[in-house]
Scaffold this motif. Structure first.
Motif, short mmCIF file in Angstrom:
data_model
loop_
_atom_site.label_atom_id
_atom_site.label_comp_id
_atom_site.label_asym_id
_atom_site.label_seq_id
_atom_site.Cartn_x
_atom_site.Cartn_y
_atom_site.Cartn_z
N UNK A 76 11.07 -1.02 17.62
CA UNK A 76 12.52 -1.04 17.37
C UNK A 76 13.23 0.24 17.80
N UNK A 77 12.86 0.74 18.94
CA UNK A 77 13.47 1.96 19.44
C UNK A 77 13.94 1.74 20.88
N UNK A 78 15.20 1.40 21.05
CA UNK A 78 15.67 1.12 22.40
C UNK A 78 15.82 2.37 23.27
N UNK A 79 15.99 3.51 22.66
CA UNK A 79 16.24 4.71 23.47
C UNK A 79 15.04 5.62 23.56
N UNK A 80 15.25 6.78 24.08
CA UNK A 80 14.17 7.74 24.22
C UNK A 80 14.02 8.58 22.97
N UNK A 81 15.03 8.55 22.11
CA UNK A 81 15.01 9.44 20.96
C UNK A 81 14.78 8.67 19.67
N UNK A 82 14.27 9.40 18.71
CA UNK A 82 14.03 8.84 17.39
C UNK A 82 15.34 8.37 16.76
N UNK A 83 16.45 9.02 17.11
CA UNK A 83 17.75 8.67 16.51
C UNK A 83 18.09 7.20 16.78
N UNK A 84 17.56 6.66 17.87
CA UNK A 84 17.95 5.30 18.23
C UNK A 84 17.05 4.25 17.59
N UNK A 85 16.06 4.68 16.82
CA UNK A 85 15.15 3.71 16.20
C UNK A 85 15.77 3.13 14.94
N UNK A 86 15.32 1.95 14.59
CA UNK A 86 15.74 1.34 13.34
C UNK A 86 15.01 2.02 12.18
N UNK A 136 10.20 13.85 25.22
CA UNK A 136 8.89 13.56 24.66
C UNK A 136 8.58 14.49 23.49
N UNK A 137 8.93 15.78 23.67
CA UNK A 137 8.67 16.75 22.60
C UNK A 137 9.49 16.42 21.37
N UNK A 138 10.74 16.02 21.61
CA UNK A 138 11.61 15.68 20.48
C UNK A 138 11.07 14.44 19.77
N UNK A 139 10.57 13.49 20.57
CA UNK A 139 10.00 12.29 19.98
C UNK A 139 8.81 12.66 19.09
N UNK A 140 7.95 13.51 19.63
CA UNK A 140 6.75 13.90 18.89
C UNK A 140 7.15 14.61 17.59
#
Ligand SMILES: *[C@@H]1O[C@H](CO)[C@@H](O)[C@H](O)[C@H]1NC(C)=O
Ligand SMILES: *[C@@H]1O[C@H](CO)[C@@H](O)[C@H](O)[C@H]1NC(C)=O
Length: 263
Positions: A76-86, A136-140
């Motif tokens: 449930x994450x359409x974008x590259x960032x965690x902010x865009x996840x449900x 990627x680092x921000x995601x991690x």
């Protein structure tokens, strides 16, 4: 004529702040639990439970003789960032939907190795991240390792799963690439019944279903067909990783003691 107006009952606009604070606190706690290495920092946790952990740690051996189902690497994450996840609730629904499909198809589910937990609150200073970190680092930095949230072995007792950062998964990927069309099918919007019944799909090593990035659970359109539901809502919460279960038990234990004293 004087009329006595009964004073209007004042609507007490109960502040929402406590609820929000509780949410933030809960998420913060979850985040701490997911990021702290309990085995070193809190040895009393591991000592107490070492016995029963060892027993359940008979690792499953997944081999290329089994067949696999992959839905993507982010729930449930359409974008590259965690902010865009449900939020976590959405993601658990989606994960359950994917696990049900794996059960239905009798395939090993390839589980995302990381999961994003409440991005909005993570942004508010709980995590410090430099502006120039890569996506990627921000995601991690913003996500939790799946195996710190859920007990993968326990889930595997019901639906066999492997993580998408495991050695087995890399082996499956390279084997499926070598086999080409005979090893892997990339499907989108094909029903699970079709995936099971068509011999073209059922014999393949890997089915790569591209699930809706916005909400995986959209793939479970037959949700209102009750006989199609294979896993209860409580399934994933009851599969919480050991240290989370222990923390919850400790909390419950303490509360019980308090109730006992008060009662
Ligand atoms: C799965 O399919 C999608 C869409 O066709 C593709 O972008 C992705 O690379 C595939 N992944 C794997 C592991 O084959
Ligand atoms: C409901 O689900 C069951 C089990 O998957 C299936 O056999 C049945 O055909 C479904 N019924 C409808 C109306 O889709």
């Amino acid at each position: 004529m004087a009329t006595h107006k009964t004073p209007k009952p004042k609507l007490r606009s109960k502040s929402q702040i406590p609820t929000i604070l509780i949410c933030v606190a809960a998420i913060f706690l979850l985040y701490l639990l997911c990021s702290i290495d309990f085995s070193s920092g809190f040895s009393f946790f591991s000592q107490k439970t070492l016995g029963n952990v060892k027993k359940s740690k008979e690792k499953r051996q997944h081999t290329v003789h089994e067949k696999y189902l992959y839905w993507g690497n982010r729930i449930d994450c359409p974008g590259k960032h965690c902010e865009s996840c449900e939020g976590l609730g959405h993601q658990e629904s989606s994960l359950r939907c994917a696990l049900e499909e794996a059960m239905f198809l009798k395939r090993v589910f390839v589980m995302p190795s990381r999961m994003c937990i409440n991005p909005i609150h993570n942004q508010k200073g709980i995590l410090h991240q430099s502006k120039d970190a890569s996506a990627e680092e921000r995601w991690a930095a913003n996500s939790c390792a799946m195996d710190s949230l859920y007990d993968i072995d326990l889930i595997s007792n019901t639906v066999p799963v492997i993580l998408d950062n495991s050695k087995t998964w890399y082996q499956i990927l390279s084997t499926s690439m070598k086999l080409g069309d005979r090893g892997v099918a990339h499907v989108e919007g094909v029903s699970r019944v079709d995936l099971e019944e068509s011999s073209h799909y059922s014999n393949l090593l890997l089915i790569n279903r591209t699930a809706s990035p916005l909400s995986w659970f959209m793939e479970c359109k037959d949700r209102n067909n009750h006989s199609a539901i294979m896993l209860p809502y409580s399934f994933l919460p009851s599969m919480a990783a050991e240290k989370l279960r222990n923390a919850a038990d400790k909390g419950r234990g303490r509360r019980r003691r308090v109730e006992w004293v008060l009662g």
